[in-house]
Write an enzyme that holds these catalytic residues in place. Structure first.
Site, PDB file in Angstrom:
ATOM      1  N   TYR A 103     -23.120  -6.982  -0.840  1.00 53.05           N
ATOM      2  CA  TYR A 103     -23.702  -7.723   0.272  1.00 53.05           C
ATOM      3  C   TYR A 103     -24.674  -8.758  -0.263  1.00 53.05           C
ATOM      4  O   TYR A 103     -25.165  -8.677  -1.388  1.00 53.05           O
ATOM      5  CB  TYR A 103     -24.369  -6.803   1.295  1.00 53.05           C
ATOM      6  CG  TYR A 103     -25.673  -6.181   0.835  1.00 53.05           C
ATOM      7  CD1 TYR A 103     -26.880  -6.798   1.122  1.00 53.05           C
ATOM      8  CD2 TYR A 103     -25.686  -4.994   0.128  1.00 53.05           C
ATOM      9  CE1 TYR A 103     -28.078  -6.228   0.705  1.00 53.05           C
ATOM     10  CE2 TYR A 103     -26.867  -4.419  -0.290  1.00 53.05           C
ATOM     11  CZ  TYR A 103     -28.066  -5.046   0.006  1.00 53.05           C
ATOM     12  OH  TYR A 103     -29.252  -4.503  -0.409  1.00 53.05           O
ATOM     13  N   CYS A 104     -24.910  -9.766   0.565  1.00 53.26           N
ATOM     14  CA  CYS A 104     -25.892 -10.802   0.274  1.00 53.26           C
ATOM     15  C   CYS A 104     -26.598 -11.090   1.594  1.00 53.26           C
ATOM     16  O   CYS A 104     -26.572 -10.256   2.502  1.00 53.26           O
ATOM     17  CB  CYS A 104     -25.225 -12.049  -0.308  1.00 53.26           C
ATOM     18  SG  CYS A 104     -24.016 -12.816   0.788  1.00 53.26           S
ATOM     19  N   GLN A 105     -27.172 -12.239   1.729  1.00 53.24           N
ATOM     20  CA  GLN A 105     -27.907 -12.533   2.960  1.00 53.24           C
ATOM     21  C   GLN A 105     -26.968 -12.714   4.149  1.00 53.24           C
ATOM     22  O   GLN A 105     -27.211 -12.201   5.219  1.00 53.24           O
ATOM     23  CB  GLN A 105     -28.801 -13.770   2.778  1.00 53.24           C
ATOM     24  CG  GLN A 105     -29.825 -13.959   3.874  1.00 53.24           C
ATOM     25  CD  GLN A 105     -30.831 -12.814   3.963  1.00 53.24           C
ATOM     26  OE1 GLN A 105     -31.096 -12.100   3.010  1.00 53.24           O
ATOM     27  NE2 GLN A 105     -31.388 -12.619   5.134  1.00 53.24           N
TER      28      GLN A 105
END
Length: 129
Positions: free
Chosen positions: A88-90
């Site tokens: 995941y990232c932002q």
């Protein structure tokens, strides 16, 4: 003048074909999961936050380790190929790019959190907590 419009049309059609083809290819190796689906599987997998360290320290999913996209090429050896990888990232863009790198590295089970960390409502850890 007409030939210029024809060239522009060919470029646009080519770009659309490339984008659609890339999206279809990405779907062949990468699964986008809702938060509920993500929660069901990430505890049995490698949970990786690909955001930068300062973003990670300001809050991350409990149990995640930080492996920034900017360092992934050099540190890909830290990711096991024999276990599922939950990324995941932002907002989901960097994690999809990370998945493409990890696929080239030999990882087979790749998952990303739909909407990224900004949509996450589950447990998080911050540097103050």
């Amino acid at each position: 003048m007409l030939w210029q419009w024809i060239i522009v049309g060919i470029i646009i059609v080519g770009f659309i074909a490339y984008t659609v083809g890339r999206s279809l290819y990405q779907r062949s190796y990468l699964k986008e999961l809702t938060q509920d689906e993500f929660i069901q599987g990430y505890r049995k997998a490698q949970l990786i936050d690909v955001r930068e360290p300062n973003e990670f320290e300001n809050g991350h999913i409990l149990g995640a380790r930080n492996l920034p996209l900017t360092q992934l090429k050099m540190r890909k050896g830290e990711v096991r190929k024999d276990k599922p990888v939950y990324l995941y990232c932002q907002n989901g863009v960097k994690s999809s790019r990370a998945a493409a790198m990890l696929k080239k590295h030999g990882c087979k089970e790749l998952y990303v959190l739909k909407g990224g960390f900004k949509k996450w409502t589950g447990k998080i850890k911050t540097k103050n907590a």
